[in-house]
Design an enzyme around this catalytic site. Structure first.
Site, PDB file in Angstrom:
ATOM      1  N   CYS A  45       0.843  -1.196   0.000  1.00  0.00           N
ATOM      2  CA  CYS A  45       0.000   0.000   0.000  1.00  0.00           C
ATOM      3  C   CYS A  45       0.877   1.245   0.000  1.00  0.00           C
ATOM      4  O   CYS A  45       2.108   1.167   0.023  1.00  0.00           O
ATOM      5  CB  CYS A  45      -0.929   0.019   1.212  1.00  0.00           C
ATOM      6  N   CYS A  97       3.488   1.602   2.737  1.00  0.00           N
ATOM      7  CA  CYS A  97       4.755   0.892   2.449  1.00  0.00           C
ATOM      8  C   CYS A  97       5.639   1.747   1.556  1.00  0.00           C
ATOM      9  O   CYS A  97       6.849   1.884   1.783  1.00  0.00           O
ATOM     10  CB  CYS A  97       4.471  -0.432   1.744  1.00  0.00           C
ATOM     11  N   ASP A 146       9.784  27.523 -32.265  1.00  0.00           N
ATOM     12  CA  ASP A 146      10.865  27.785 -33.203  1.00  0.00           C
ATOM     13  C   ASP A 146      10.286  27.676 -34.614  1.00  0.00           C
ATOM     14  O   ASP A 146       9.336  26.930 -34.851  1.00  0.00           O
ATOM     15  CB  ASP A 146      11.978  26.760 -32.999  1.00  0.00           C
ATOM     16  N   ASP A 191      13.754  22.131 -32.258  1.00  0.00           N
ATOM     17  CA  ASP A 191      14.366  20.907 -32.766  1.00  0.00           C
ATOM     18  C   ASP A 191      15.866  20.980 -32.918  1.00  0.00           C
ATOM     19  O   ASP A 191      16.513  19.972 -33.189  1.00  0.00           O
ATOM     20  CB  ASP A 191      13.763  20.545 -34.126  1.00  0.00           C
ATOM     21  N   ASP A 214      18.332  25.445 -29.917  1.00  0.00           N
ATOM     22  CA  ASP A 214      17.115  25.540 -29.120  1.00  0.00           C
ATOM     23  C   ASP A 214      17.295  24.953 -27.724  1.00  0.00           C
ATOM     24  O   ASP A 214      16.442  25.157 -26.855  1.00  0.00           O
ATOM     25  CB  ASP A 214      15.962  24.800 -29.811  1.00  0.00           C
TER      26      ASP A 214
END
Length: 865
Positions: A11, A14, A438, A636, A640
């Site tokens: 649970c 724990c 971008d 990309d 960037d």
């Protein structure tokens, strides 16, 4: 990050106990334990042995995840997801059911329905009581794991759900055992003996509680398994063998034995074993395992192919470039599994409650029993109420509320090519207010083509293209590649440039046949030569059409313009429109000139265009925009990466550079801008699902605990009903999370705009409005041109030389010291270069910087020019 498999957790209590135990180990910086996948992720330099020892000392089991196994390298994720519990639970449930049927036949079938019993038992109440006791002992022994775990957790002073089950069942049994001894004194009084037997024995409750909890745990385990189906489905797609060339022969070997540089073949219908480059052959690949797209992609010699994609048509030979856990497919698996191992901020609510939940329930149960005795109830009735409180309470529902939804949400994203690196990313994406895009490779295809040659007076097109070809040949920029492609198509001879230099954001310089040449933007060219007015007018007209004009000069004389255009992606305009409908402000960042940027921005419909941004200025622009609201950067390229890291959420296009992907929080494998909106929708749906789970988990306990305590006598409740209700609660949470599998990521009908806060305009150009003031009726966006002259308005930077740093800990110490200075926005520190790059919001004296460094016992060597 070290990963471990943790066993013995039942649970959220724990989970919290394991996290606390490991967090105390010296060298552990951060730990996250997943109850859902029974896994643990640990950051820091602590030894694996010390971590395992801490978990074992806490009363649980742990082992490091394997890194490599025959047939692939996915064991680290698969090991955590391997279902060890369900088979055990099914066996326990089967044997429990067999003996429980017998027990219930005796206690309820015979007593209530007058079903027949053997003659030696019929009317023999002592024999019936002893038989019940033996059957209850057998069932409790079958489910002894609850009692072992519950007792162990009590010894560790960290009670968990098993403690509640063990106490409820154990108290019922011990009370019934006491009643059996009492019955031995009434053997001569059959009427009294029958009354005690009928009303005071709770052996059926002692047996029914663990049996019903096992039913719930089995259903919960099956439901939890369903939440990881997407990840397990991905792992099943991993190829196990490969056809590798060895001399003149082709042999089948395990994928794990392939090395970088090995040649292998893939026949039609076969799976690509590792990331590679095709050296011979043409085919169409099904890349749906990586991108979710079912349409095959054509591939030929020189094309990159990735592991787990399927060869549809042709026979190909390829050379391995990435193997093992370095392949894109393995990285996807790792991203999804790591996201499950991390903890979403919203989970902290449940964590705080879970840490005190079980001790509080035990305390409430004791108080309930004492109060009922004080009110005059019999000891048996008071115990019944106390036991009901123990067994009806469910910390599991709280512990599972967040991770099951996160896992299903991550699986949904992975199936559609949207990878969230952490649970926090999945939760926070839906809260974004600004999206910065971008241009090249994000809004556009990133593959510009030469659209026109415009030589200066007295210069031929071949001459202009020849100089441009020689200068651009050594550049990796997409604009340079377009010129190279054009020149090679026209068979222009190559004259390599010497003393070649790249001036980031400006252009290129070099020498061809001892003549100085350069190329770049109009602003850069004006520093090299006088540009004839007709060419300036031509450049303006090209920019108005969305084409990029590149100027070239030789020995101070302008040769002309080469125009290029980048095709806008098919879905860019739709994606921007969807983001705006969702209530987000959409900003485009580009290094292009104002007119070209304006043309692209107007075509796709962004709210604002910020043009003329140099690569090192993107991060500063993102920082300024972030003051207006939560911002995501979508990019990309290598340039960037700082902006992706600076933004509240970095979103990398999957076909972009490795640096950009590493810096991002989300990776879009399909490289589609529309997936940004899909990621936001999925985030919002997942968070809504988590809220529903938490509501029902809290509501369940808040409603049923008072009922179990007897505060509403008109509502019947007994230990068996309480155990059944507890079993149902966790299953309900899991089933609710599974509804996310039905969610459509690209359905915009349910999009709801988020509320924007009123914020004054920020300084990124004089005309930059606050988000709420952008006109939706006016199609033309707002434009800001930074250009080279605006650099100092955007950011101030200093490079500091530092001696004495030797590790990442040193870097962090210096970083914190510098960022504590008033006026220092951020500091990037490297012990390898011995430098710190400081971004300033206002002037900070060299003396203040020197003192901050020397106070940490490092040597300040000066500020670089």
């Amino acid at each position: 990050m070290k990963r471990f498999v943790v066993t013995g957790m039942t649970c959220s209590a724990c989970q919290a106990h394991v996290e606390k135990a490991v967090a105390k180990v010296p060298g552990v910086d951060r730990v996250a334990v997943s109850l859902l996948t029974n896994s643990m992720a640990v950051e820091g330099n602590a030894a694996a042995g010390d971590i395992v020892a801490a978990v074992e000392h806490a009363g649980y089991g742990a082992s490091p995840m394997g890194q490599e196994k025959e047939g692939g390298s996915l064991s680290s994720a698969g090991e955590a997801l391997f279902d060890r519990e369900t088979p055990k639970l099914k066996r326990c449930l089967l044997w429990s059911a067999v003996f429980l049927v017998i027990l219930m036949y005796i206690t309820m079938g015979h007593t209530m329905l007058q079903l027949p019993l053997p003659d030696f038992l019929d009317g023999n109440y002592m024999a019936l009581a002893i038989t019940q006791m033996l059957l209850a002992l057998i069932i409790m022994s079958i489910n002894r794991a609850f009692f072992i775990s519950g007792t162990r957790s009590i010894r560790q002073l960290a009670p968990n759900m098993d403690t509640l089950v063990a106490l409820g069942s154990g108290v019922s049994f011990l009370w019934s055992l006491y009643v059996v001894y009492t019955m031995t004194t009434l053997v001569g009084n059959p009427a009294a003996l029958a009354s005690v037997y009928a009303s005071r024995l709770y052996f059926e409750s002692a047996a029914m509680i663990p049996a019903l909890i096992t039913v719930g745990k089995t259903l919960e385990s099956l439901s939890k398994g369903r939440t990881t189906d997407a990840l397990k489905g991905l792992m099943k797609m991993a190829p196990r063998t490969a056809l590798v060339e060895q001399g003149d022969t082709i042999i089948e070997v395990p994928v794990g034995s392939i090395q970088v540089g090995d040649l292998f073949v893939v026949r039609p219908g076969g799976a690509v074993p590792v990331d590679a480059v095709i050296v011979e052959g043409e085919t169409a690949l099904d890349e749906s395992t990586l991108t979710g797209e079912s349409i095959p992609v054509d591939k030929g010699a020189g094309s990159l192919i990735r592991a787990a994609t399927i060869n549809q048509t042709g026979f190909i030979r390829a050379r391995a470039t990435r193997v093992g856990e370095d392949t894109a497919f393995s990285q996807i698996i790792r991203m999804v599994s790591d996201a499950a191992a991390t903890k979403a901020p919203i989970a902290r609510i449940a964590d705080k409650v879970s840490s005190i939940f079980v001790p509080s329930i035990i305390g409430i149960a004791i108080v309930v029993g004492v109060v009922w005795i004080a009110l005059g109830a019999t000891t048996a009735k008071a115990l019944e109420y106390a036991i009901c409180v123990l067994v009806v309470s469910c910390p599991c529902a709280l512990g599972l509320a967040t991770p099951v939804a996160i896992m299903v949400g991550n699986g949904q994203g992975a199936r559609h090519g949207i990878l969230f690196k952490t649970s926090e990313a999945l939760e926070n994406t839906g809260k974004l207010q600004i999206i910065a895009l971008d241009k090249t490779g994000t809004i556009t295809e990133g593959k510009p083509e030469v659209t026109g040659l415009y030589p200066a007076e007295g210069v031929t097109e071949d001459r202009l293209l020849s100089v441009a070809y020689g200068l651009e040949y050594k550049s990796e920029h997409p604009l340079a590649k377009a010129i190279v492609t054009k020149a090679e198509a026209l068979q222009i001879p190559l004259a390599n440039a010497e003393e070649f230099k790249i001036l980031a954001g400006h252009g290129l310089t070099g020498k061809i046949s001892d003549r100085a040449v350069s190329g770049g933007s109009a602003a850069f060219m004006k520093t090299k030569a006088a540009i004839p007015e007709p060419l300036l007018q031509q450049a303006g007209e090209l920019a108005e059409k969305g084409e990029t004009p590149l100027f070239f000069e030789e020995n101070g004389s302008v040769l002309g313009i080469i125009a290029e255009a980048d095709v806008i992606k098919e879905d860019s305009a739709r994606a921007v429109a969807a983001l705006k409908r969702m209530g987000l402000e959409v900003v485009m960042l580009t290094g292009d000139n104002e007119k070209t940027a304006a043309a692209i921005g107007e075509k796709v419909g962004v709210d604002q265009v910020i043009a003329g941004v140099l690569p090192d200025e993107k991060e500063a622009v993102i920082r300024a925009l972030a003051k207006r609201g939560r911002i995501a950067m979508v990019g990309d390229g290598v340039n960037d990466a700082p902006a992706l890291a600076r933004a509240d959420m970095g979103i990398a296009i999957g076909r972009g550079s490795d640096v950009a992907i590493d810096s991002a929080d989300i990776v879009l494998m399909n490289s589609r801008l529309s997936d940004v909106a899909a990621a936001i929708r999925l985030s919002r749906a997942t968070v809504k699902n988590i809220h529903e789970n938490l509501f029902w988990a809290f509501a369940y306990n808040l409603i049923l605990i008072p009922i179990a305590a007897g505060l509403f006598p008109s509502i019947p409740m007994n230990p068996m009903l309480g155990a059944a209700a507890m079993a149902i609660s966790s299953v309900t949470v899991c089933l609710n999370a599974l509804r996310l599998n039905l969610f459509s990521l690209h359905d915009s009908r349910c999009d709801k705009p988020i509320a924007r806060r009123a914020v004054p305009a920020e300084i990124i150009g004089k005309d930059n409005p606050a988000p709420g003031r952008i006109s939706r009726e006016n199609a033309r966006p707002n434009y800001t041109y930074l250009g080279t002259s605006s650099k100092e308005e955007v950011t101030m930077k200093k490079t500091v030389s530092i001696k004495g740093m030797s590790c990442s800990h040193c870097e962090m110490t210096v970083k914190k010291a510098l960022e504590a200075l008033d006026g220092v926005e951020s500091a990037t520190v490297s012990h390898e270069t011995g430098e710190a790059q400081i971004t300033l919001s206002k002037d900070v004296s060299d003396a203040a910087i020197q003192k901050a460094i020397e106070d940490k016992d490092y040597i300040f060597e000066g500020i670089k020019a």
